[in-house]
Design a protein around this motif. Structure first.
Motif, PDB file in Angstrom:
ATOM      1  N   SER A 133       7.497   1.531  -9.941  1.00 43.15           N
ATOM      2  CA  SER A 133       8.186   1.383  -9.204  1.00 43.15           C
ATOM      3  C   SER A 133       9.188   1.889  -8.161  1.00 43.15           C
ATOM      4  CB  SER A 133       9.816   0.559 -10.160  1.00 43.15           C
ATOM      5  OG  SER A 133       9.110  -0.201 -11.795  1.00 43.15           O
ATOM      6  N   ALA A 134       9.586   2.995  -9.256  1.00 36.29           N
ATOM      7  CA  ALA A 134      10.308   4.076  -7.338  1.00 36.29           C
ATOM      8  C   ALA A 134       9.237   4.857  -6.770  1.00 36.29           C
ATOM      9  CB  ALA A 134      10.586   5.909  -8.538  1.00 36.29           C
ATOM     10  N   THR A 135       8.120   4.644  -6.598  1.00 31.57           N
ATOM     11  CA  THR A 135       7.106   5.039  -6.075  1.00 31.57           C
ATOM     12  C   THR A 135       7.170   3.651  -4.986  1.00 31.57           C
ATOM     13  OG1 THR A 135       6.203   6.118  -7.634  1.00 31.57           O
ATOM     14  CG2 THR A 135       4.256   5.622  -5.247  1.00 31.57           C
ATOM     15  N   GLU A 136       6.755   2.693  -5.445  1.00 41.25           N
ATOM     16  CA  GLU A 136       6.788   1.299  -4.882  1.00 41.25           C
ATOM     17  C   GLU A 136       8.500   1.146  -3.900  1.00 41.25           C
ATOM     18  OE1 GLU A 136       5.697  -2.091  -7.097  1.00 41.25           O
ATOM     19  OE2 GLU A 136       4.154  -1.539  -8.284  1.00 41.25           O
ATOM     20  N   LEU A 192      10.017   3.806   3.189  1.00 37.76           N
ATOM     21  CA  LEU A 192       8.770   4.960   4.209  1.00 37.76           C
ATOM     22  C   LEU A 192       8.489   3.349   4.520  1.00 37.76           C
ATOM     23  CD1 LEU A 192       8.052   7.355   4.955  1.00 37.76           C
ATOM     24  CD2 LEU A 192       6.195   7.178   3.170  1.00 37.76           C
ATOM     25  N   THR A 193       7.666   2.558   4.281  1.00 36.95           N
ATOM     26  CA  THR A 193       7.277   1.486   5.744  1.00 36.95           C
ATOM     27  C   THR A 193       8.330   0.984   6.452  1.00 36.95           C
ATOM     28  OG1 THR A 193       5.734   1.017   3.771  1.00 36.95           O
ATOM     29  CG2 THR A 193       6.015  -0.746   5.839  1.00 36.95           C
ATOM     30  N   ARG A 194       9.352   0.250   6.167  1.00 32.08           N
ATOM     31  CA  ARG A 194      10.581  -0.032   6.733  1.00 32.08           C
ATOM     32  C   ARG A 194      11.338   1.018   7.724  1.00 32.08           C
ATOM     33  NH1 ARG A 194      15.560  -2.100   4.029  1.00 32.08           N
ATOM     34  NH2 ARG A 194      13.909  -2.937   2.092  1.00 32.08           N
ATOM     35  N   LEU A 195      11.073   2.745   7.664  1.00 29.51           N
ATOM     36  CA  LEU A 195      11.509   3.315   8.199  1.00 29.51           C
ATOM     37  C   LEU A 195      10.104   3.206   9.118  1.00 29.51           C
ATOM     38  CD1 LEU A 195      13.127   5.796   9.549  1.00 29.51           C
ATOM     39  CD2 LEU A 195      11.318   7.276   7.468  1.00 29.51           C
ATOM     40  N   VAL A 196       8.729   3.116   8.815  1.00 30.87           N
ATOM     41  CA  VAL A 196       7.776   3.468   9.764  1.00 30.87           C
ATOM     42  C   VAL A 196       7.836   2.443  11.003  1.00 30.87           C
ATOM     43  CG1 VAL A 196       5.424   3.052  10.461  1.00 30.87           C
ATOM     44  CG2 VAL A 196       6.594   5.064   8.601  1.00 30.87           C
TER      45      VAL A 196
END
Length: 270
Positions: free
Chosen positions: A52-55, A61-65
């Motif tokens: 869960s922490a990884t997701e 990270l995806t949102r930031l990208v």
């Protein structure tokens, strides 16, 4: 439960018989199984929490990208727009001499005038503007003159005389068209004959676009001669009448209407 050692009965949750001390093997086995299951559960729970922490980190990270990508695209578009605007302004300032020369050589006067107007360069490229402006007036004169000379004289003569062999609607059209062409031809000639004054003196044309350049003056001289010949040969005006038109021309004046009536009568007398 009943002890297998001494036969006494005691609580099955106790790990040893309280009477003889024999080990409660069933309780020990149950405890071992429970401990194993608990260990398995804790291990699985830890894996789920790690996952869960990884997701969560991945989603962040995806949102930031995506945000960075959006900002990059936006910055590119803004920069591209500024670049194009500066490039366009630079092209306005240069006015593309080769393109202007091509339009002039091909006598595309309307395109030349529109280009200078659209790029706001009509006051800085005066020679091209004058040529386009003057030539445009000459094209108007030649267009209306060709239309006038192309009229079916017999058909129009009958219409102008009110001959009943011509339909009423046709008579009305031909009378209107005849008057229109006369008005336009006189106006075209008058505009050309008065144009020299527009490029001299204190007129707004002279202030913005004058004085006449050498090429403009040469072209205007040709057009003035053409306008005079048109008025003299087609409509029979004298030099004095033409000079008066060059000084002051009012399209609806009695003098002009008298010219129209005289031309109409000349057609009817043929």
């Amino acid at each position: 439960m009943k002890c297998r050692g001494c036969g006494a009965v005691y609580d099955p949750q106790m790990e040893n018989c309280p009477y003889c001390g024999r080990v409660n093997t069933r309780r020990r086995w149950q405890k071992a199984v429970l401990t194993k299951k608990q260990a398995g559960y804790e291990q699985e729970k830890e894996q789920v929490l790690k996952s869960s922490a990884t997701e969560i980190r991945l989603r962040k990270l995806t949102r930031l990208v995506w945000i960075l990508a959006g900002l990059t695209i936006f910055t590119f578009l803004v920069s591209f727009g500024i670049f194009m605007a500066l490039g366009q302004i630079d092209s306005w300032q240069k006015a593309e001499p080769e393109y202007l020369q091509t339009l002039q050589e091909n006598e595309r006067w309307a395109a030349l005038q529109n280009y200078l107007y659209d790029t706001d360069m009509e006051t800085t490229q005066k020679e091209y503007w004058q040529l386009a402006h003057l030539a445009g007036k000459g094209e108007d004169l030649r267009f209306h003159r060709a239309d006038y000379l192309g009229l079916d004289r017999e058909e129009y003569r009958l219409a102008l005389s009110g001959d009943r062999s011509v339909l009423k609607s046709d008579r009305e059209y031909m009378e209107s068209h005849f008057s229109f062409l006369l008005e336009r031809l006189f106006a075209d000639c008058a505009d050309i004959l008065q144009m020299r004054k527009q490029y001299t003196g204190e007129s707004w044309m002279a202030e913005l676009y004058g004085p006449l350049t050498e090429a403009g003056d040469e072209l205007l001289q040709e057009m003035e001669a053409e306008a005079r010949v048109t008025l003299k040969l087609l409509f029979g005006l004298s030099e004095e009448e033409i000079d008066a038109m060059a000084e002051r021309y009012e399209e609806d004046s009695e003098e002009t209407q008298a010219h129209f009536q005289r031309i109409k009568e000349a057609w009817l007398d043929e």
